[in-house]
Write an enzyme that holds these catalytic residues in place. Structure first.
Site, PDB file in Angstrom:
ATOM      1  N   ALA A 196      -0.600 -29.069  -3.147  1.00  0.00           N
ATOM      2  CA  ALA A 196      -0.478 -28.389  -4.438  1.00  0.00           C
ATOM      3  C   ALA A 196      -0.242 -29.403  -5.543  1.00  0.00           C
ATOM      4  O   ALA A 196       0.304 -30.489  -5.321  1.00  0.00           O
ATOM      5  CB  ALA A 196       0.664 -27.379  -4.379  1.00  0.00           C
ATOM      6  N   MET A 197      -0.634 -29.039  -6.759  1.00  0.00           N
ATOM      7  CA  MET A 197      -0.572 -29.983  -7.880  1.00  0.00           C
ATOM      8  C   MET A 197       0.847 -30.423  -8.211  1.00  0.00           C
ATOM      9  O   MET A 197       1.043 -31.478  -8.817  1.00  0.00           O
ATOM     10  CB  MET A 197      -1.253 -29.366  -9.102  1.00  0.00           C
ATOM     11  CG  MET A 197      -0.496 -28.200  -9.722  1.00  0.00           C
ATOM     12  SD  MET A 197      -1.320 -27.546 -11.191  1.00  0.00           S
ATOM     13  CE  MET A 197      -2.456 -26.389 -10.450  1.00  0.00           C
ATOM     14  N   ARG A 198       1.823 -29.642  -7.788  1.00  0.00           N
ATOM     15  CA  ARG A 198       3.202 -30.036  -8.090  1.00  0.00           C
ATOM     16  C   ARG A 198       3.674 -31.177  -7.191  1.00  0.00           C
ATOM     17  O   ARG A 198       4.710 -31.786  -7.464  1.00  0.00           O
ATOM     18  CB  ARG A 198       4.128 -28.825  -7.951  1.00  0.00           C
ATOM     19  CG  ARG A 198       4.170 -28.210  -6.569  1.00  0.00           C
ATOM     20  CD  ARG A 198       5.090 -26.977  -6.539  1.00  0.00           C
ATOM     21  NE  ARG A 198       5.111 -26.333  -5.232  1.00  0.00           N
ATOM     22  CZ  ARG A 198       4.249 -25.422  -4.829  1.00  0.00           C
ATOM     23  NH1 ARG A 198       3.272 -25.047  -5.649  1.00  0.00           N
ATOM     24  NH2 ARG A 198       4.346 -24.868  -3.638  1.00  0.00           N
ATOM     25  N   TYR A 199       2.925 -31.447  -6.122  1.00  0.00           N
ATOM     26  CA  TYR A 199       3.323 -32.514  -5.203  1.00  0.00           C
ATOM     27  C   TYR A 199       2.563 -33.817  -5.436  1.00  0.00           C
ATOM     28  O   TYR A 199       3.055 -34.889  -5.094  1.00  0.00           O
ATOM     29  CB  TYR A 199       3.106 -32.072  -3.747  1.00  0.00           C
ATOM     30  CG  TYR A 199       3.904 -30.859  -3.357  1.00  0.00           C
ATOM     31  CD1 TYR A 199       5.299 -30.867  -3.404  1.00  0.00           C
ATOM     32  CD2 TYR A 199       3.267 -29.692  -2.938  1.00  0.00           C
ATOM     33  CE1 TYR A 199       6.032 -29.749  -3.041  1.00  0.00           C
ATOM     34  CE2 TYR A 199       3.988 -28.570  -2.579  1.00  0.00           C
ATOM     35  CZ  TYR A 199       5.372 -28.602  -2.631  1.00  0.00           C
ATOM     36  OH  TYR A 199       6.092 -27.495  -2.277  1.00  0.00           O
ATOM     37  N   THR A 200       1.360 -33.739  -5.957  1.00  0.00           N
ATOM     38  CA  THR A 200       0.535 -34.948  -6.096  1.00  0.00           C
ATOM     39  C   THR A 200       0.714 -35.586  -7.467  1.00  0.00           C
ATOM     40  O   THR A 200       1.087 -34.928  -8.436  1.00  0.00           O
ATOM     41  CB  THR A 200      -0.953 -34.610  -5.880  1.00  0.00           C
ATOM     42  OG1 THR A 200      -1.356 -33.635  -6.851  1.00  0.00           O
ATOM     43  CG2 THR A 200      -1.195 -34.063  -4.487  1.00  0.00           C
TER      44      THR A 200
END
Length: 916
Positions: free
Chosen positions: A127-131
């Protein structure tokens, strides 16, 4: 509801206009289609980007998310993009970011990602919150000089921001990274290419704008995919480059490793896969084919890929041919895949299909515009800075007066008015202009009113200059250095001269474009990842067939089949042998020979026609199998039987097919005349009434010919024919009766060397033949042997066999060369013990011999076990026969199979049945 409301609603209803539903749908659909085409699906030919890619890179640039700065959360970038520029879902923007960061999707990644961005197995990104992401270094080259008015900007979706309508990219991104998209009624699919190759093509087009597209194709050659693999064949690639539409065939890259101490087994290792192929699904597909028994040669399949690289291992069963299994994988799985080229792009806002040269030309046109606009911007900036420098010179020349004026002015506005109202001493400005060698007009900024600047009365300040003077502190005013001002002004003058020169000379702009392309190539160029196999093509059935030596058998009843030669082990002379084929009652094997699975079988029939078929297309069976009726394999007429078979690999012009008929007639035709055979066959030889074809062999035009009759006689002559000026056309019909008497008178004379006068003239397929051997009424030809004259010195011998299972081998030299048309000399005794001569062939001391009986029994024996004797000897026992059983055929199995190329045997061919 009030009366006013009612009246208002009534008035609104009266203003409603009727609209055609068809027209409204057409207009709305076209508006939607163009919105998708221009705003979403198709890339711009100039920077190779679709709007979402362009907006992502520009948003990262604005946030200073540079390649050498700290990573930022992907969600931060996604938020900026959808908030400022791209009013769509966050998943669409994040999917774009993920793809731009995948090194298996982009040839040159535009985003440097940190975290899980998916894999070649099709695993989704985190998910974009992790990358986290930042721009790749090469991405800065796409945005270089964007602040210098090099491209046009437009308002964003709500007019609150401005965004670039195209990027001033320094390299042809469209070709380098490719693009794909589906619009309304059209689509685009452009493969990625090597940066070095693409820039080299640009440089060539810069130097020679009229360069032919073929020359550009020679430079770029083929796409270069991020996953490597092999480009297999260039026909579709060249078509795509020339027309905008084509097809790239890709094959995974593999190698073969031995397994075990002795390497008795092999494994196929997949190192690279075609572009856009999902590795996990590829492995799954192979596993499914193995379970379905479509692929039977695989014993184990596993994926050993890790961070060091790809490694998919396919272990094979014992005795499986790795090349054949590999070709099956290419044909049945995505290990071979294709990429459809469809180079549809936006040119001036309109979708167009372009070829390779047009795409490169549009990029160079874009670069020329960018360099021109950048130079204009820098010229404008330099002139502005020069204008400011003149303000400093005026202030320095009049420093006391200016300080006094400012002190006496009650406010800044009045001080500004006083500065603008009068001319000022301009000696320093004049000195700066004199030293620079420029006239005043070249220095003047565009749009400056005529009464401003250096005049006869002095120097009139502009409002910009007056404001700049008023903003200067007293310390700055008193600290002005004349030498520094003059030097700075001189440097500005040099830049202005250079910029004006660039704009006036197109060749200088060309050189700047060249230098920047060379710089990009030096900094980012690399080697190709995808290899090119220019001679590849579609996989034919033949590619899936291993090359094996096969025993081909044809029964008297017309059943044909193949068996591997390895099914038979050599036995001692006189053994019982193995059953070669199950035959029906009163049927027996009459023809046997060895051929490679990839050979053509040229089947010549008793009626003088030719058919051909690949050996691998024949049915393969065991010893207990009858095979398949040959008329189910090739199209035979009623009463037509195969009477001679010739195995060949190619059809060269300098080779011939030599024919012999039962009545002793011979003829030769160029082998190339048979390379295009129709399904119903073609005519090979014209036969006299009652005659039929016995044998056919491939010759080189100067071979020795031996004919053997059932009465035990043989004749040897040379086929060589020396053409003279009086000869008729080679393909004319040859009258067989004309010179028979003349030939008979000299036929039995010794002829040690081929003269070229008594040979066999080449003729066309439709002609008859010449007399090769004179026969009595009960005589017929049963075997034909051909060989090069020097074979006599090679140690090969003539082996003859009779119907009752006897045979012998005799040196070739014992058969002296005669003129054609004679009665021949004794080859073997054909008395009551031996029976008629049934077959003859050439053998070597170390060869094996295959013998076949009318009962379908086959024995393989060593030639060295057969005694060598003279021509008149009766011979020795070759095979034990049951009562009523006869020997019908034999075939040499050479120690070196290549020795068979000059010899052929077709024996014991039966006469055609008489018509009722």
């Amino acid at each position: 509801m009030t009366d006013a409301t009612i009246r208002h609603d009534h008035k609104f209803a009266l203003e409603t206009l009727p609209v055609s539903l068809e027209d409204e749908m057409r207009k709305s659909y076209l508006d939607y289609a163009m919105s998708v085409i221009v705003g979403r699906a198709l890339p711009d030919v100039r920077d190779g980007l679709k709007p979402v890619h362009r907006r992502v890179l520009y948003a990262m640039h604005e946030l200073k998310n540079n390649w050498n700065a700290a990573y930022k959360k992907s969600a931060r970038i996604v938020g900026d993009v959808i908030g400022k520029y791209h009013p769509h879902g966050d998943s669409a923007v994040y999917d774009t970011i993920v793809r731009m960061a995948q090194n298996f999707a982009m040839r040159y990644v535009l985003i440097d990602g940190q975290g899980n961005f998916g894999s070649v197995d099709g695993l989704a990104a985190a998910a974009m919150r992790y990358t986290e992401i930042r721009m790749a270094k090469i991405s800065h080259e796409m945005l270089a000089d964007i602040e210098e008015e090099t491209v046009n900007f437009g308002p964003n979706y709500d007019g609150s921001e401005h965004e670039p309508l195209v990027l001033p990219t320094r390299f042809p991104t469209l070709l380098v990274n490719g693009s794909s998209g589906i619009a309304v009624g059209m689509a685009t699919n452009i493969p990625p290419h090597n940066l070095t190759d693409t820039i080299n093509a640009c440089l060539r087009l810069l130097d020679e704008p009229k360069t032919e597209i073929d020359e550009l194709i020679d430079i770029i050659q083929a796409p270069d995919f991020p996953t490597g693999a092999t480009i297999y064949g260039l026909g579709g690639v060249r078509e795509g480059y020339k027309t905008g539409r084509g097809r790239v065939v890709m094959r995974g890259k593999t190698h073969i490793e031995p397994i075990g101490k002795n390497g008795e087994r092999e494994r196929i290792v997949i190192d690279e896969i075609p572009y856009q192929v999902n590795k996990a699904k590829l492995v799954e597909k192979i596993g499914d084919l193995v379970r379905e028994k479509t692929l039977e040669g695989i014993s184990e399949l596993r994926d050993e890929s890790d961070k060091s690289g790809m490694r998919v291992v396919i272990e094979l069963k014992r005795n499986e041919n790795a090349e054949v299994v590999l070709n099956q994988l290419y044909k049945l799985t995505p290990l071979q895949d294709s990429f459809g080229i469809n180079m549809v792009v936006l040119v001036d806002g309109q979708p167009r299909l372009l070829n390779l040269k047009q795409i490169l030309s549009e990029f160079l046109r874009h670069r020329r515009e960018v360099v021109t606009r950048r130079t204009l911007f820098r010229l404008k900036k330099a002139r502005h800075e020069g204008h400011i420098a003149e303000r400093k010179a005026v202030a320095l020349s009049n420093i006391d007066e200016i300080i006094k004026l400012i002190k006496e002015s009650p406010n800044a506005a009045e001080a500004k008015e006083k500065l603008l109202a009068r001319p000022w001493a301009s000696s320093l400005v004049e000195e700066m202009l004199t030293r620079s060698g420029l006239d005043l007009e070249m220095m003047r900024p565009e749009g400056l009113v005529a009464n401003i600047g250096l005049k006869k009365q002095g120097y009139y300040l502009s409002e910009i200059q007056a404001d700049a003077i008023l903003r200067m502190s007293l310390r700055n005013l008193t600290g002005l250095d004349q030498k520094e001002i003059i030097e700075s002004y001189k440097n500005l003058m040099g830049k202005i001269i250079d910029f004006v020169d660039i704009l006036s000379k197109p060749e200088r702009i060309t050189q700047i474009i060249r230098d920047e392309l060379e710089e990009i190539k030096t900094n980012y160029g690399d080697e190709r990842r995808s290899e090119i196999n220019p001679f590849g093509g579609d996989i034919a059935d033949e590619d899936l067939i291993p090359q094996r030596e096969m025993v081909v058998t044809l029964t008297h009843g017309g059943y044909i089949k193949t068996q591997p030669t390895t099914d038979y082990q050599a036995q001692r002379r006189g053994g019982r042998g193995k059953q070669a084929a199950a035959t029906k009652d009163e049927d027996f094997i009459e023809t046997l020979f060895v051929a490679n699975t990839h050979d053509y079988l040229m089947c010549f029939t008793n009626l003088g026609k030719c058919h051909w078929i690949k050996v691998y297309k024949l049915p393969e069976g065991g010893r207990n199998s009858r095979g398949r009726p040959i008329n189910n394999v090739i199209q035979l007429e009623e009463g037509e039987k195969v009477s001679a078979i010739l195995a060949v690999r190619e059809f060269p012009e300098d080779q011939y097919v030599f024919f012999a008929t039962a009545q002793g007639m011979v003829k030769k035709v160029q082998l190339s005349a048979f390379k295009n055979v129709r399904a119903q066959g073609i005519k090979a030889i014209a036969l006299k009434e009652g005659d039929y074809l016995v044998g056919a062999a491939q010759t080189g035009g100067a071979d020795d010919i031996m004919l053997f009759s059932n009465l035990g006689k043989a004749i040897r002559f040379n086929e060589y024919w020396e053409k003279s000026g009086n000869d008729e056309a080679e393909d004319a019909d040859i009258e067989t009766e004309i010179s028979d008497d003349l030939e008979d008178e000299t036929a039995d004379n010794e002829n040690t060397l081929p003269s070229g006068k008594n040979g066999v003239r080449p003729s066309g397929r439709g002609s008859g033949g010449l007399r090769g051997m004179r026969l009595p009424a009960d005589g017929k030809i049963v075997s034909l042997i051909t060989f090069a004259p020097e074979t006599e010195e090679s140690g090969l011998q003539v082996l003859t066999a009779t119907a009752n299972g006897y045979g012998k081998r005799t040196p070739i030299a014992d058969y002296s060369r005669k003129n054609k048309g004679g009665q021949g000399s004794i080859a073997i005794n054909t008395g009551e013990r031996n029976g008629d001569l049934v077959a003859a062939t050439l053998v070597g001391e170390t060869d094996d011999l295959m013998l076949i009986t009318s009962g379908g029994v086959l024995i393989r024996t060593k030639v060295e076990q057969i005694r060598e004797t003279g021509r008149a000897a009766a011979g020795v026992k070759l095979i034990n026969l049951d009562e009523g059983e006869t020997l019908v055929s034999l075939e040499r199995v050479a120690e070196d199979e290549s020795e068979l190329s000059g010899a052929s045997v077709i024996s014991n061919v039966t006469e055609p049945e008489a018509e009722n």
